[in-house]
Design a protein around this motif. Structure first.
Motif, PDB file in Angstrom:
ATOM      1  N   ALA A  86       0.836  -1.210   0.000  1.00 31.16           N
ATOM      2  CA  ALA A  86       0.000   0.000   0.000  1.00 31.16           C
ATOM      3  C   ALA A  86       0.866   1.254   0.000  1.00 31.16           C
ATOM      4  O   ALA A  86       0.558   2.240  -0.675  1.00 31.16           O
ATOM      5  CB  ALA A  86      -0.949   0.001   1.207  1.00 31.16           C
ATOM      6  N   LEU A  87       1.964   1.214   0.743  1.00 28.19           N
ATOM      7  CA  LEU A  87       2.880   2.356   0.769  1.00 28.19           C
ATOM      8  C   LEU A  87       3.527   2.556  -0.594  1.00 28.19           C
ATOM      9  O   LEU A  87       3.631   3.688  -1.071  1.00 28.19           O
ATOM     10  CB  LEU A  87       3.948   2.163   1.847  1.00 28.19           C
ATOM     11  CG  LEU A  87       4.983   3.276   1.959  1.00 28.19           C
ATOM     12  CD1 LEU A  87       4.325   4.622   2.284  1.00 28.19           C
ATOM     13  CD2 LEU A  87       6.023   2.928   3.007  1.00 28.19           C
ATOM     14  N   THR A  88       3.934   1.487  -1.242  1.00 27.64           N
ATOM     15  CA  THR A  88       4.523   1.584  -2.579  1.00 27.64           C
ATOM     16  C   THR A  88       3.524   2.195  -3.560  1.00 27.64           C
ATOM     17  O   THR A  88       3.882   3.070  -4.356  1.00 27.64           O
ATOM     18  CB  THR A  88       4.991   0.205  -3.071  1.00 27.64           C
ATOM     19  OG1 THR A  88       6.014  -0.263  -2.183  1.00 27.64           O
ATOM     20  CG2 THR A  88       5.531   0.259  -4.489  1.00 27.64           C
ATOM     21  N   ALA A  89       2.275   1.759  -3.488  1.00 28.03           N
ATOM     22  CA  ALA A  89       1.235   2.318  -4.364  1.00 28.03           C
ATOM     23  C   ALA A  89       1.033   3.807  -4.074  1.00 28.03           C
ATOM     24  O   ALA A  89       0.903   4.618  -5.006  1.00 28.03           O
ATOM     25  CB  ALA A  89      -0.078   1.566  -4.187  1.00 28.03           C
ATOM     26  N   ALA A  90       1.042   4.187  -2.798  1.00 25.19           N
ATOM     27  CA  ALA A  90       0.889   5.605  -2.430  1.00 25.19           C
ATOM     28  C   ALA A  90       2.080   6.419  -2.929  1.00 25.19           C
ATOM     29  O   ALA A  90       1.915   7.544  -3.415  1.00 25.19           O
ATOM     30  CB  ALA A  90       0.732   5.746  -0.915  1.00 25.19           C
ATOM     31  N   GLN A  91       3.287   5.859  -2.831  1.00 24.81           N
ATOM     32  CA  GLN A  91       4.474   6.567  -3.316  1.00 24.81           C
ATOM     33  C   GLN A  91       4.427   6.728  -4.832  1.00 24.81           C
ATOM     34  O   GLN A  91       4.840   7.765  -5.359  1.00 24.81           O
ATOM     35  CB  GLN A  91       5.738   5.835  -2.868  1.00 24.81           C
ATOM     36  CG  GLN A  91       5.973   5.957  -1.380  1.00 24.81           C
ATOM     37  CD  GLN A  91       7.051   5.029  -0.859  1.00 24.81           C
ATOM     38  OE1 GLN A  91       7.313   3.972  -1.423  1.00 24.81           O
ATOM     39  NE2 GLN A  91       7.665   5.415   0.244  1.00 24.81           N
ATOM     40  N   ASP A  92       3.911   5.728  -5.533  1.00 28.29           N
ATOM     41  CA  ASP A  92       3.740   5.846  -6.984  1.00 28.29           C
ATOM     42  C   ASP A  92       2.746   6.963  -7.310  1.00 28.29           C
ATOM     43  O   ASP A  92       2.952   7.734  -8.259  1.00 28.29           O
ATOM     44  CB  ASP A  92       3.258   4.526  -7.589  1.00 28.29           C
ATOM     45  CG  ASP A  92       4.341   3.454  -7.582  1.00 28.29           C
ATOM     46  OD1 ASP A  92       5.528   3.789  -7.386  1.00 28.29           O
ATOM     47  OD2 ASP A  92       3.978   2.268  -7.762  1.00 28.29           O
ATOM     48  N   ASP A  93       1.681   7.048  -6.511  1.00 27.88           N
ATOM     49  CA  ASP A  93       0.716   8.133  -6.698  1.00 27.88           C
ATOM     50  C   ASP A  93       1.360   9.497  -6.454  1.00 27.88           C
ATOM     51  O   ASP A  93       1.079  10.461  -7.171  1.00 27.88           O
ATOM     52  CB  ASP A  93      -0.490   7.963  -5.763  1.00 27.88           C
ATOM     53  CG  ASP A  93      -1.454   6.889  -6.225  1.00 27.88           C
ATOM     54  OD1 ASP A  93      -1.387   6.500  -7.406  1.00 27.88           O
ATOM     55  OD2 ASP A  93      -2.278   6.446  -5.397  1.00 27.88           O
ATOM     56  N   MET A  94       2.232   9.588  -5.453  1.00 23.28           N
ATOM     57  CA  MET A  94       2.899  10.859  -5.165  1.00 23.28           C
ATOM     58  C   MET A  94       3.832  11.242  -6.313  1.00 23.28           C
ATOM     59  O   MET A  94       3.975  12.403  -6.651  1.00 23.28           O
ATOM     60  CB  MET A  94       3.679  10.790  -3.845  1.00 23.28           C
ATOM     61  CG  MET A  94       2.819  10.566  -2.615  1.00 23.28           C
ATOM     62  SD  MET A  94       1.433  11.708  -2.414  1.00 23.28           S
ATOM     63  CE  MET A  94       0.071  10.709  -2.981  1.00 23.28           C
ATOM     64  N   LYS A  95       4.448  10.241  -6.927  1.00 22.50           N
ATOM     65  CA  LYS A  95       5.296  10.508  -8.105  1.00 22.50           C
ATOM     66  C   LYS A  95       4.454  11.069  -9.243  1.00 22.50           C
ATOM     67  O   LYS A  95       4.861  12.009  -9.925  1.00 22.50           O
ATOM     68  CB  LYS A  95       6.000   9.205  -8.531  1.00 22.50           C
ATOM     69  CG  LYS A  95       6.753   9.286  -9.834  1.00 22.50           C
ATOM     70  CD  LYS A  95       8.098   9.935  -9.677  1.00 22.50           C
ATOM     71  CE  LYS A  95       8.953   9.810 -10.909  1.00 22.50           C
ATOM     72  NZ  LYS A  95       8.716  10.810 -11.915  1.00 22.50           N
ATOM     73  N   SER A  96       3.247  10.541  -9.415  1.00 16.64           N
ATOM     74  CA  SER A  96       2.391  11.059 -10.487  1.00 16.64           C
ATOM     75  C   SER A  96       1.905  12.468 -10.160  1.00 16.64           C
ATOM     76  O   SER A  96       1.753  13.293 -11.065  1.00 16.64           O
ATOM     77  CB  SER A  96       1.220  10.119 -10.780  1.00 16.64           C
ATOM     78  OG  SER A  96       0.312  10.083  -9.711  1.00 16.64           O
TER      79      SER A  96
END
Length: 155
Positions: A108-118
């Motif tokens: 979930a953290l990895t997915a959130a970090q990917d969202d922050m990159k976008s």
């Protein structure tokens, strides 16, 4: 989102307003993306703290993750309900609840970090790679100065 109605012609005052407007826009976009995944900035902060620093006593999470003490219990309860963290009771010098990240929490953290990159890509779309690097460097310096100024005020 930039407020053109400030009426100031002072470049230094405009810079402060621009920094604040950019921060509000970034916060809004980040919160929107996190919310779509069922998280809040507080959830992300606790997950990131556990990922970076390992298991934490529940009472220590507030200080380490910058989540208000009053909110940590609710955030941990939410994350427990979703299986993103687990709590172990440890009896060393008294009873302590230690919060750890689960594999689902790391995902979930990895997915959130990917969202922050976008979000970063959206906000910085008009900048070249070099300009992004320069902005990052300058913002780190501004934030370090702001932290020093805040520490000096609280002394």
């Amino acid at each position: 989102m930039y407020d053109r109605g400030s009426g100031s012609s002072s470049p230094s005052e405009q810079t402060v307003h621009l920094l604040a407007a950019a921060g509000r826009a970034a916060d809004a976009l980040m919160a929107e993306r996190l919310s779509a995944g069922g998280l809040s900035p507080s959830h992300q902060s606790v997950l990131r703290t556990l990922a970076e620093w390992g298991p934490h006593a529940r009472r220590d999470l507030a200080a380490q993750s910058d989540v208000p003490s009053a909110d940590v219990s609710r955030v941990v309860r939410d994350l427990l309900a979703r299986g993103l963290v687990q709590v172990m009771v440890v009896n060393i010098g008294g009873r302590h609840e230690v919060v750890t990240l689960t594999p689902a929490g790391a995902a979930a953290l990895t997915a959130a970090q990917d969202d922050m990159k976008s979000v970063q890509d959206v906000l910085l779309a008009s900048l070249t790679k070099g300009e992004r690097t320069q902005l990052h460097y300058l913002l780190r310096r501004v934030c370090a100065t702001a932290a020093r100024a805040g520490a000096a005020r609280s002394s």
